[in-house]
Design a protein around this motif. Structure first.
Motif, PDB file in Angstrom:
ATOM      1  N   ARG A   1      44.815  32.037  31.096  1.00  0.00           N
ATOM      2  CA  ARG A   1      46.087  32.406  31.723  1.00  0.00           C
ATOM      3  C   ARG A   1      45.903  33.598  32.662  1.00  0.00           C
ATOM      4  O   ARG A   1      46.364  33.587  33.812  1.00  0.00           O
ATOM      5  N   LEU A   2      45.214  34.628  32.195  1.00  0.00           N
ATOM      6  CA  LEU A   2      45.003  35.822  33.015  1.00  0.00           C
ATOM      7  C   LEU A   2      44.139  35.516  34.233  1.00  0.00           C
ATOM      8  O   LEU A   2      44.396  36.016  35.331  1.00  0.00           O
ATOM      9  N   TYR A   3      43.116  34.694  34.036  1.00  0.00           N
ATOM     10  CA  TYR A   3      42.243  34.328  35.156  1.00  0.00           C
ATOM     11  C   TYR A   3      43.053  33.591  36.227  1.00  0.00           C
ATOM     12  O   TYR A   3      42.947  33.894  37.414  1.00  0.00           O
ATOM     13  N   ARG A   4      43.875  32.628  35.799  1.00  0.00           N
ATOM     14  CA  ARG A   4      44.705  31.884  36.760  1.00  0.00           C
ATOM     15  C   ARG A   4      45.631  32.833  37.518  1.00  0.00           C
ATOM     16  O   ARG A   4      45.780  32.729  38.734  1.00  0.00           O
ATOM     17  N   ASP A   5      46.233  33.780  36.809  1.00  0.00           N
ATOM     18  CA  ASP A   5      47.118  34.747  37.453  1.00  0.00           C
ATOM     19  C   ASP A   5      46.353  35.612  38.466  1.00  0.00           C
ATOM     20  O   ASP A   5      46.859  35.910  39.543  1.00  0.00           O
ATOM     21  N   MET A   6      45.118  36.003  38.110  1.00  0.00           N
ATOM     22  CA  MET A   6      44.316  36.825  39.017  1.00  0.00           C
ATOM     23  C   MET A   6      43.909  36.041  40.263  1.00  0.00           C
ATOM     24  O   MET A   6      43.924  36.575  41.378  1.00  0.00           O
ATOM     25  N   VAL A   7      43.547  34.770  40.086  1.00  0.00           N
ATOM     26  CA  VAL A   7      43.177  33.932  41.227  1.00  0.00           C
ATOM     27  C   VAL A   7      44.395  33.730  42.129  1.00  0.00           C
ATOM     28  O   VAL A   7      44.288  33.786  43.355  1.00  0.00           O
TER      29      VAL A   7
ATOM     30  N   ARG B   1      53.501  31.863  40.946  1.00  0.00           N
ATOM     31  CA  ARG B   1      53.864  30.678  40.170  1.00  0.00           C
ATOM     32  C   ARG B   1      55.315  30.800  39.767  1.00  0.00           C
ATOM     33  O   ARG B   1      55.812  31.886  39.492  1.00  0.00           O
ATOM     34  N   GLY B   2      55.975  29.668  39.744  1.00  0.00           N
ATOM     35  CA  GLY B   2      57.375  29.664  39.370  1.00  0.00           C
ATOM     36  C   GLY B   2      57.736  28.418  38.589  1.00  0.00           C
ATOM     37  O   GLY B   2      56.968  27.458  38.533  1.00  0.00           O
TER      38      GLY B   2
ATOM     39  N   ALA C   1      46.956  35.770  42.474  1.00  0.00           N
ATOM     40  CA  ALA C   1      47.212  37.035  43.163  1.00  0.00           C
ATOM     41  C   ALA C   1      46.228  37.225  44.314  1.00  0.00           C
ATOM     42  O   ALA C   1      46.612  37.657  45.406  1.00  0.00           O
ATOM     43  N   GLN C   2      44.986  36.878  44.075  1.00  0.00           N
ATOM     44  CA  GLN C   2      43.951  37.006  45.101  1.00  0.00           C
ATOM     45  C   GLN C   2      44.246  36.084  46.290  1.00  0.00           C
ATOM     46  O   GLN C   2      43.998  36.441  47.430  1.00  0.00           O
TER      47      GLN C   2
ATOM     48  N   LEU D   1      36.198  36.336  37.147  1.00  0.00           N
ATOM     49  CA  LEU D   1      36.707  36.272  38.518  1.00  0.00           C
ATOM     50  C   LEU D   1      35.730  36.924  39.498  1.00  0.00           C
ATOM     51  O   LEU D   1      35.479  36.385  40.581  1.00  0.00           O
ATOM     52  N   ASP D   2      35.180  38.062  39.125  1.00  0.00           N
ATOM     53  CA  ASP D   2      34.231  38.750  40.007  1.00  0.00           C
ATOM     54  C   ASP D   2      33.017  37.866  40.307  1.00  0.00           C
ATOM     55  O   ASP D   2      32.606  37.730  41.464  1.00  0.00           O
TER      56      ASP D   2
END
Length: 181
Positions: free
Chosen positions: A97-103, A111-112, A105-106, A15-16
């Motif tokens: 999954r974590l990358y998508r969640d971080m993007v 997501r629902g 949040a950014q 992500l960075d």
């Protein structure tokens, strides 16, 4: 069991670098596609995750998969090569999954999931997303699920909050109330 903290480190580093290049959203889409392709093909997953195959064999498979996906962001291609080199491909689903969640949040998104007894029309989903946006004060991206056992109505889960307006839940609540009398 996969160590999520390792996956989180790789996702954060990706992500960075992707954010610095201004390509975080594009990388997210491509990483999800890459992970889905691996997850949907048992033989491909076996080659990539099985330590019986050599690093060179896995590297060739990853390169072929990157070419098959079309033009891939350089950041993502380099990350996949790094995962092969460090024997970390087993973390790929968690990293995606974590990358998508971080993007998300950014970008200020949540997501629902919406569960209904029948498929919902697109305009209904948009209306529901708008209502949830007002409730959460964030953009909401909804995925629709069909579950005939809800009987009617809709249940929407956004983050850890569940908005349950299903007939099944209402009938269950009525049953409990009648039992107490």
């Amino acid at each position: 069991m996969v160590n999520v903290s390792i996956a989180r480190r790789y996702a954060r580093a990706l992500l960075d670098v992707a954010t610095e290049a201004g390509r975080a959203e594009a990388v997210s889409e491509q990483l999800t596609s890459f992970s889905s392709a691996v997850g949907q093909n048992r033989e491909l997953a076996d080659v990539l995750f099985n330590p019986a195959y050599s690093r060179e064999q896995r590297a060739r498979v990853v390169e072929s998969l990157l070419k098959a996906l079309g033009p891939v962001e350089t950041v993502l291609a380099n990350s996949m090569r790094l995962l092969v080199d460090r024997n970390r491909l087993g973390y790929l689903p968690d990293i995606a999954r974590l990358y998508r969640d971080m993007v998300d949040a950014q970008a200020g998104r949540l997501r629902g999931h919406v569960t209904s007894a029948v498929p919902l029309p697109a305009d209904t989903l948009q209306s529901l997303a708008g209502t949830l946006k007002q409730l959460t004060q964030r953009n909401v991206v909804l995925e629709s699920r069909v579950d005939p056992s809800v009987l009617g109505g809709v249940a929407a889960q956004v983050g850890s909050t569940l908005y349950d307006g299903t007939l099944r839940t209402q009938l269950e609540q009525l049953r409990r109330e009648l039992k107490q009398r």
